[in-house]
Design a protein around this motif. Structure first.
Motif, PDB file in Angstrom:
ATOM      1  N   HIS A   1      17.238 -37.351  36.218  1.00 50.07           N
ATOM      2  CA  HIS A   1      16.847 -35.854  35.756  1.00 50.07           C
ATOM      3  C   HIS A   1      16.609 -34.997  36.181  1.00 50.07           C
ATOM      4  CE1 HIS A   1      15.271 -38.492  32.358  1.00 50.07           C
ATOM      5  NE2 HIS A   1      16.154 -38.945  32.137  1.00 50.07           N
TER       6      HIS A   1
ATOM      7  N   GLU B   1      20.366 -33.167  37.251  1.00 52.65           N
ATOM      8  CA  GLU B   1      20.789 -32.338  35.878  1.00 52.65           C
ATOM      9  C   GLU B   1      20.158 -31.045  35.687  1.00 52.65           C
ATOM     10  OE1 GLU B   1      22.695 -35.633  33.000  1.00 52.65           O
ATOM     11  OE2 GLU B   1      20.073 -35.300  32.666  1.00 52.65           O
ATOM     12  N   ASN B   2      19.109 -31.057  36.463  1.00 52.09           N
ATOM     13  CA  ASN B   2      18.680 -29.793  36.406  1.00 52.09           C
ATOM     14  C   ASN B   2      18.415 -28.758  37.204  1.00 52.09           C
ATOM     15  OD1 ASN B   2      16.793 -29.904  33.018  1.00 52.09           O
ATOM     16  ND2 ASN B   2      16.437 -31.730  34.099  1.00 52.09           N
TER      17      ASN B   2
ATOM     18  N   THR C   1      16.997 -41.694  28.859  1.00 47.10           N
ATOM     19  CA  THR C   1      16.399 -39.759  28.861  1.00 47.10           C
ATOM     20  C   THR C   1      15.616 -39.413  28.744  1.00 47.10           C
ATOM     21  OG1 THR C   1      16.871 -40.197  26.135  1.00 47.10           O
ATOM     22  CG2 THR C   1      19.246 -40.338  27.282  1.00 47.10           C
TER      23      THR C   1
ATOM     24  N   LYS D   1      26.755 -31.104  33.090  1.00 42.33           N
ATOM     25  CA  LYS D   1      25.792 -30.302  34.017  1.00 42.33           C
ATOM     26  C   LYS D   1      26.907 -29.568  35.278  1.00 42.33           C
ATOM     27  CE  LYS D   1      21.792 -31.164  31.674  1.00 42.33           C
ATOM     28  NZ  LYS D   1      20.853 -29.681  31.415  1.00 42.33           N
TER      29      LYS D   1
ATOM     30  N   VAL E   1      25.037 -38.570  36.621  1.00 41.33           N
ATOM     31  CA  VAL E   1      24.860 -36.847  35.910  1.00 41.33           C
ATOM     32  C   VAL E   1      25.792 -36.468  35.262  1.00 41.33           C
ATOM     33  CG1 VAL E   1      24.488 -34.239  36.809  1.00 41.33           C
ATOM     34  CG2 VAL E   1      24.288 -35.651  38.393  1.00 41.33           C
ATOM     35  N   SER E   2      25.618 -35.659  34.057  1.00 46.13           N
ATOM     36  CA  SER E   2      26.404 -35.659  33.048  1.00 46.13           C
ATOM     37  C   SER E   2      27.936 -34.521  33.962  1.00 46.13           C
ATOM     38  CB  SER E   2      25.335 -34.529  31.725  1.00 46.13           C
ATOM     39  OG  SER E   2      27.174 -34.140  31.285  1.00 46.13           O
TER      40      SER E   2
END
Length: 289
Positions: free
Chosen positions: A243, A246-247, A108, A277, A273-274
């Protein structure tokens, strides 16, 4: 076992194997031996020792690299057998090229910060180590690419590195404020280690940092930060990719930053990936959402 490795090396040279082949085979065998010693596995425990090692490197090496390693080990054990140093040649595992690979644990953002924050930057080693980790996570490059960076490859005016992969292909990768600050802090300390070497990352003896050296850095601070995940050399690289996605980074952009060899990982990245998200991205960007 070191004497057996030296004898095997002499045997390869006597057979007129190319320098590249000799170096590659010996590197694979030494890596195998060091890993088994570190994990207290008997090197000559035949099938178990070989399978143990192949399973251990499956998540950090490409299929091609694993196949080369198996070829090197098989050749080594045949040499040992011919010299009556082992009773039998172990059975080597067969690789399924279609088998879905595992990218291993993903950190994370908070865990990455814990690792970075655990570094004592009041000394040269800590300043160097922070620069290494910030560069690995800030650019997503592989350890082998990091140790190949030269001073000329780093542009602090425009904040990018010129990275060369194992095939000599170059790509331009930007880096952020954290990585830049770490490199700026490191360069004056680096000059104390060596003014002759052109390599960016040096060990404390002024020589170029090795892949094993980077692994020790990653392992040291992961343990210091009490990260319980089974971290490997590619963990920061894969976390970088996750990351970004995800962004909201475009998958093509991630591929370009990490190199063409990352293509096979894209489906695995998306599994990490969430879903929240993904839903947010859909609602924000789809014209009919």
């Amino acid at each position: 076992m070191n004497e057996f490795i030296n004898l095997y090396k002499e045997n390869l040279i006597a057979k007129n194997k190319s320098n590249n082949t000799v170096e590659a085979y010996i590197t694979d065998i030494v890596g195998y031996y060091n890993y088994l010693i570190e994990n207290k596995v008997e090197p000559f425990d035949n099938d178990y020792s070989v399978n143990y090692y192949v399973q251990a490197i499956a998540d950090v090496k490409s299929t091609k690299s694993i196949e080369r390693c198996i070829i090197a080990l098989r050749s080594f054990y045949r040499f040992l057998s011919d010299k009556n140093l082992v009773k039998e040649i172990p059975k080597f595992p067969k690789l399924d090229r279609n088998e879905k690979r595992n990218i291993g644990p993903i950190l994370t953002i908070s865990e990455v910060e814990k690792i970075i924050d655990s570094i004592d930057t009041t000394n040269i080693k800590g300043i160097r180590d922070r620069a290494v980790l910030e560069m690995l996570y800030g650019t997503g490059i592989k350890a082998t690419e990091a140790i190949s960076l030269t001073l000329e490859d780093v542009n602090l005016d425009l904040n990018f590195i010129n990275c060369k992969d194992g095939k000599g292909l170059e790509r331009i990768i930007p880096f952020g404020r954290a990585a830049r600050n770490a490199i700026v802090d490191y360069l004056p300390q680096r000059r104390k280690l060596s003014r002759d070497s052109h390599m960016l990352f040096l060990n404390l003896n002024g020589k170029g940092l090795t892949r094993q050296g980077i692994w020790r850095i990653v392992k040291e601070y992961s343990e210091k930060a009490k990260i319980e995940k089974d971290i490997n050399l590619n963990t920061l690289r894969h976390s970088f990719a996750i990351h970004l996605l995800e962004n909201g980074a475009h998958p093509k952009t991630v591929q370009q930053l990490m190199g063409t060899h990352v293509m096979n990982y894209m489906d695995l990245y998306f599994e990490h990936v969430s879903k929240d998200k993904v839903n947010i991205s859909y609602n924000n960007f789809h014209p009919r959402a």
